[in-house]
Design a protein around this motif. Sequence first.
Motif, PDB file in Angstrom:
ATOM      1  N   ASP A 164       0.840  -1.206   0.000  1.00  0.00           N
ATOM      2  CA  ASP A 164       0.000   0.000   0.000  1.00  0.00           C
ATOM      3  C   ASP A 164       0.871   1.251   0.000  1.00  0.00           C
ATOM      4  O   ASP A 164       0.446   2.319  -0.453  1.00  0.00           O
ATOM      5  CB  ASP A 164      -0.906   0.017   1.237  1.00  0.00           C
ATOM      6  CG  ASP A 164      -1.914  -1.118   1.225  1.00  0.00           C
ATOM      7  OD1 ASP A 164      -2.659  -1.249   0.236  1.00  0.00           O
ATOM      8  OD2 ASP A 164      -1.943  -1.889   2.206  1.00  0.00           O
ATOM      9  N   LYS A 186       1.769  -1.327  -7.430  1.00  0.00           N
ATOM     10  CA  LYS A 186       0.583  -0.818  -8.120  1.00  0.00           C
ATOM     11  C   LYS A 186       0.734   0.680  -8.359  1.00  0.00           C
ATOM     12  O   LYS A 186       1.368   1.391  -7.579  1.00  0.00           O
ATOM     13  CB  LYS A 186      -0.671  -1.104  -7.291  1.00  0.00           C
ATOM     14  CG  LYS A 186      -0.963  -2.587  -7.098  1.00  0.00           C
ATOM     15  CD  LYS A 186      -2.310  -2.821  -6.443  1.00  0.00           C
ATOM     16  CE  LYS A 186      -2.373  -2.324  -5.000  1.00  0.00           C
ATOM     17  NZ  LYS A 186      -1.657  -3.214  -4.074  1.00  0.00           N
ATOM     18  N   GLN A 187       0.126   1.187  -9.437  1.00  0.00           N
ATOM     19  CA  GLN A 187       0.363   2.566  -9.871  1.00  0.00           C
ATOM     20  C   GLN A 187      -0.109   3.612  -8.874  1.00  0.00           C
ATOM     21  O   GLN A 187       0.406   4.731  -8.862  1.00  0.00           O
ATOM     22  CB  GLN A 187      -0.312   2.810 -11.226  1.00  0.00           C
ATOM     23  CG  GLN A 187       0.345   2.071 -12.375  1.00  0.00           C
ATOM     24  CD  GLN A 187      -0.195   2.503 -13.739  1.00  0.00           C
ATOM     25  OE1 GLN A 187      -0.902   3.507 -13.850  1.00  0.00           O
ATOM     26  NE2 GLN A 187       0.130   1.741 -14.758  1.00  0.00           N
ATOM     27  N   ASP A 188      -1.071   3.287  -8.037  1.00  0.00           N
ATOM     28  CA  ASP A 188      -1.576   4.268  -7.075  1.00  0.00           C
ATOM     29  C   ASP A 188      -0.797   4.262  -5.757  1.00  0.00           C
ATOM     30  O   ASP A 188      -1.082   5.050  -4.853  1.00  0.00           O
ATOM     31  CB  ASP A 188      -3.067   4.025  -6.800  1.00  0.00           C
ATOM     32  CG  ASP A 188      -3.328   2.629  -6.233  1.00  0.00           C
ATOM     33  OD1 ASP A 188      -2.493   1.728  -6.459  1.00  0.00           O
ATOM     34  OD2 ASP A 188      -4.377   2.431  -5.584  1.00  0.00           O
ATOM     35  N   VAL A 189       0.199   3.397  -5.658  1.00  0.00           N
ATOM     36  CA  VAL A 189       0.963   3.273  -4.417  1.00  0.00           C
ATOM     37  C   VAL A 189       2.017   4.379  -4.329  1.00  0.00           C
ATOM     38  O   VAL A 189       2.836   4.533  -5.240  1.00  0.00           O
ATOM     39  CB  VAL A 189       1.654   1.885  -4.351  1.00  0.00           C
ATOM     40  CG1 VAL A 189       2.677   1.834  -3.225  1.00  0.00           C
ATOM     41  CG2 VAL A 189       0.615   0.794  -4.177  1.00  0.00           C
ATOM     42  N   PRO A 190       1.993   5.180  -3.252  1.00  0.00           N
ATOM     43  CA  PRO A 190       3.011   6.228  -3.099  1.00  0.00           C
ATOM     44  C   PRO A 190       4.387   5.627  -2.840  1.00  0.00           C
ATOM     45  O   PRO A 190       4.521   4.652  -2.101  1.00  0.00           O
ATOM     46  CB  PRO A 190       2.513   7.039  -1.903  1.00  0.00           C
ATOM     47  CG  PRO A 190       1.640   6.103  -1.126  1.00  0.00           C
ATOM     48  CD  PRO A 190       1.020   5.190  -2.132  1.00  0.00           C
ATOM     49  N   ASN A 206       4.023   5.911 -10.385  1.00  0.00           N
ATOM     50  CA  ASN A 206       3.541   6.136  -9.024  1.00  0.00           C
ATOM     51  C   ASN A 206       3.795   7.558  -8.546  1.00  0.00           C
ATOM     52  O   ASN A 206       4.707   8.232  -9.025  1.00  0.00           O
ATOM     53  CB  ASN A 206       4.258   5.184  -8.061  1.00  0.00           C
ATOM     54  CG  ASN A 206       4.131   3.740  -8.466  1.00  0.00           C
ATOM     55  OD1 ASN A 206       4.688   3.331  -9.463  1.00  0.00           O
ATOM     56  ND2 ASN A 206       3.399   2.974  -7.696  1.00  0.00           N
ATOM     57  N   PRO A 207       3.004   8.018  -7.574  1.00  0.00           N
ATOM     58  CA  PRO A 207       3.363   9.262  -6.871  1.00  0.00           C
ATOM     59  C   PRO A 207       4.722   9.053  -6.208  1.00  0.00           C
ATOM     60  O   PRO A 207       4.907   8.095  -5.459  1.00  0.00           O
ATOM     61  CB  PRO A 207       2.251   9.407  -5.821  1.00  0.00           C
ATOM     62  CG  PRO A 207       1.138   8.528  -6.289  1.00  0.00           C
ATOM     63  CD  PRO A 207       1.768   7.406  -7.048  1.00  0.00           C
TER      64      PRO A 207
END
Length: 227
Positions: A164, A186-190, A206-207
Motif C-alpha cells: 500500500d 501498483k500505480q496508485d501506491v506512493p 507512481n506518486p
Amino acid sequence: MKKKLVILSGAGMSAESGIKTFRDADGLWEGHDIMEVASPIGWDKNPELVLDFYNKRRAQLFEVHPNRGHEIIAELENQFDVHVITQNVDDLHERAGSTNVLHLHGELLKVRSITNENHILDWKTDLILGDTDKHGNQLRPHIVWFGEAVPAIDEAIDIVETADILIVIGTSLQVYPAAGLMNYAKQDVPVYYIDLKPATIYDLPNPLEVLSMTASEGMELVKGKLR
C-alpha cells in the motif's frame, strides 16, 4: 486491517552504522575488487581470501549497532504491516526489532554447503577451509555473489505487488534484479525514495517523493507523512 508498508533497503541503510559500501567511486569493497571476493570465479581462484574477507565482515557486525533509521522502521510495525526487503547481508534490521525481513543477497551470519544451497547453517564465528557439512562438503558464506541467481526475488516481487506504501532507502538502484522491484508496485501506491545520492528515476507511474538525505533523516521525515 493495517496498511502494508514495504521497505526496500540497500547499503546506504547501514552506512550510518559504520558498515562500508562499495558502490561509491572506485568499486572496491574494503580495499578488495568486488569480483575477487563476491563472485564464484573469485571463490574458485582463492577461497581462503574470500573466507577471510567475510570473516572480517562478520566480526565487524558485532561492533556496530542499528541506527535510528532501522529503529523507526521497526517502530512502524505498531501502525502498519511492515515488510522489509533488503539487499544488505547484515542483521541490523532484525536487531532493531523488525520481524518481517527478506534478505535478497544472503546473510553474513549464515553459511551453506557448496553442493546444496538449501543446506544453510547459522554461523557467528570464523569460517575456514575444512569446515564442512555432515557429508564432508566445504561450507561457504551464505551470500548471493555476482553472477548467481537471487532465489528470493520471486517472493520479493509478490510482496511489492501487494504494498500500500513503498519506501526505497539507501540504494543506488544499480544492482539488478533488486533495482527493478519498485516497478512491481501498483500505480496508485506512493513511493518515497531516500538516498544521499539518489538515482534519477524515469517513467515510474507512481506518486514519487525523492529525499536526498541519510536513512535516519529520511525516515524521521517520512514517518510523519505516513497515514
